[in-house]
Design an enzyme around this catalytic site. Structure first.
Site, PDB file in Angstrom:
ATOM      1  N   ASN A   1       4.897   3.523 -12.351  1.00 46.11           N
ATOM      2  CA  ASN A   1       4.730   2.713 -13.574  1.00 46.11           C
ATOM      3  C   ASN A   1       5.287   1.313 -13.375  1.00 46.11           C
ATOM      4  OD1 ASN A   1       3.890   2.305 -16.214  1.00 46.11           O
ATOM      5  ND2 ASN A   1       5.843   2.919 -17.073  1.00 46.11           N
TER       6      ASN A   1
ATOM      7  N   LYS B   1       1.761  12.000  -7.120  1.00 44.38           N
ATOM      8  CA  LYS B   1       1.229  10.776  -6.512  1.00 44.38           C
ATOM      9  C   LYS B   1       2.217  10.145  -5.539  1.00 44.38           C
ATOM     10  CE  LYS B   1       0.176   6.247  -6.306  1.00 44.38           C
ATOM     11  NZ  LYS B   1       1.095   5.168  -5.882  1.00 44.38           N
TER      12      LYS B   1
ATOM     13  N   PRO C   1      -3.241   9.885  -2.156  1.00 40.85           N
ATOM     14  CA  PRO C   1      -2.670   9.479  -3.444  1.00 40.85           C
ATOM     15  C   PRO C   1      -3.781   9.104  -4.425  1.00 40.85           C
ATOM     16  CG  PRO C   1      -1.644   8.293  -1.609  1.00 40.85           C
ATOM     17  CD  PRO C   1      -2.847   8.989  -1.063  1.00 40.85           C
TER      18      PRO C   1
ATOM     19  N   ASP D   1      -4.101   7.268  -7.870  1.00 35.63           N
ATOM     20  CA  ASP D   1      -3.578   6.472  -8.981  1.00 35.63           C
ATOM     21  C   ASP D   1      -4.741   6.141  -9.907  1.00 35.63           C
ATOM     22  OD1 ASP D   1      -4.963   4.700  -7.371  1.00 35.63           O
ATOM     23  OD2 ASP D   1      -3.731   3.015  -8.001  1.00 35.63           O
TER      24      ASP D   1
ATOM     25  N   GLN E   1      -8.956   6.810   1.868  1.00 36.09           N
ATOM     26  CA  GLN E   1      -8.492   6.433   0.531  1.00 36.09           C
ATOM     27  C   GLN E   1      -7.996   5.004   0.478  1.00 36.09           C
ATOM     28  OE1 GLN E   1      -5.068   5.329  -1.816  1.00 36.09           O
ATOM     29  NE2 GLN E   1      -4.907   6.078   0.274  1.00 36.09           N
TER      30      GLN E   1
ATOM     31  N   ARG F   1      14.834   4.104 -13.446  1.00 38.36           N
ATOM     32  CA  ARG F   1      14.714   4.780 -12.154  1.00 38.36           C
ATOM     33  C   ARG F   1      16.047   4.908 -11.439  1.00 38.36           C
ATOM     34  NH1 ARG F   1      11.165   0.827 -12.914  1.00 38.36           N
ATOM     35  NH2 ARG F   1       8.960   1.337 -13.245  1.00 38.36           N
TER      36      ARG F   1
END
Length: 311
Positions: free
Chosen positions: A140, A234, A251, A253, A289, A193
């Site tokens: 985020n 993720k 991953p 997102d 990816q 965090r």
DNA sequence: CGCCAGGACGTTC
DNA sequence: GAACGTCATGGC
């Protein structure tokens, strides 16, 4: 005084794309034009510390020139250049055959187009601890701020080195983050965090098997990473792909979710479309990816008229 | 000013 | 197990 070891890798890399704009690394920076005590300008040179190795890299003659700055007191009589060369070859993913990967995905037009549009993109092999910290911070968050946080953490809690006459800082060791404490981390701007960083760092310091994830099966390594605070599905895939050599880790997102639903017509939950993508794109799905992610995020394929994939 | 950022986590159903 | 609100902070 510093000695230098210079390595040349015979591989083509778009350094600005990979080191500054790919969203897989956040601690590299452009070297100042004039290095201290050096008259020659250094355009397109990049500096960082990677696992206690201070380094400058630039593209020359279709290859890479890597200059490592080595402390005499730490290196002893002479540095181990064979070990250094192996380290940087691994770091820059020199042995992967990207052309063969592109050919193996010929049945997916968007993959082929993305890989042709981004010829110098590579997936580097970071030390797992560095990837873990960077991607816990990435949740985020935006790339500009992730980069600022990683740099501030290094300058405050890391070890100071010198590359091309300029100060560069290592990622903080686990115990340095534990010792800093939540309050100081919050003061650095990591926000909520802070406990994720201190608790995860404590677990790593107490023996969490970060270095063993590379040799574990993907599913087990992924499940193991989920046990760390601040690490969800993720972030775990980012650590496995960018830090543990798991080329299949994919991953997903918001950008990759759009790609997989739109370009590949996948449906279901995020976990489900991730599984479908890994099955569809093969044992290097994570590398694929990275091309799709960057193509979608920057819009390099916008305007092309190819239909969805041929799956 | 509001919206977004390479999401994770706790709660609730 | 899925859906939802919340979480600091700053870039834009």
């Amino acid at each position: 005084m510093l000695k230098t070891a210079v390595y040349r890798l015979d591989m083509s890399v778009n350094l600005r794309l990979v080191l500054m704009d790919s969203g897989q690394l956040f601690h590299w920076r452009v070297a100042d034009d004039l290095a201290a005590g050096d008259e020659s300008p250094r355009p397109d040179s990049y500096i960082a510390v990677v696992e206690n190795r201070a380094v400058m890299v630039r593209a020359v003659d279709g290859g890479l020139e890597i200059t490592e700055y080595i402390s005499e007191v730490e290196s002893g009589d002479k540095p181990d250049t064979a070990k250094g060369r192996a380290f940087w070859s691994r770091y820059f993913d020199a042995t992967r055959d990207y052309g063969a990967l592109r050919d193996s995905c010929a049945r997916f037009p968007r993959v082929r187009e993305a890989m042709e549009a981004l010829p110098g993109l590579r997936v580097l092999n970071q030390p797992p601890w560095e990837a873990l910290i960077a991607f816990i911070l990435s949740a985020n968050n935006n790339v500009a701020r992730i980069r600022r946080l990683v740099n501030d953490l290094g300058r405050e809690l890391g070890k100071r080195y010198e590359a091309a006459g300029q100060a560069v800082y290592s990622f903080p060791e686990p115990l340095a983050i534990v010792g800093a404490g939540e309050a100081r981390l919050r003061a650095l701007g990591v926000g909520y965090r802070a406990p994720y960083l201190t608790d995860t760092a404590r677990l790593v310091a107490e023996g969490f098997p970060l270095e063993e994830l590379a040799a574990m099966p993907y599913d087990r390594a992924h499940a193991r990473l989920l046990q760390l605070p601040g690490v969800g599905p993720k972030v775990a895939d980012c650590v496995l792909l960018f830090g543990c050599g798991h080329a299949s880790a994919t991953p997903v997102d918001v950008w990759m979710e759009r790609v997989l639903r739109g370009w590949f017509s996948l449906s279901g939950s995020k976990a489900q479309i991730k599984r479908q993508a890994m099955a569809l794109l093969g044992d290097q799905a994570g590398v694929v990816q990275q091309y799709l992610f960057h193509a979608a995020r920057t819009g390099v394929l916008d305007g092309r008229t190819d239909e969805l994939t041929g799956g």
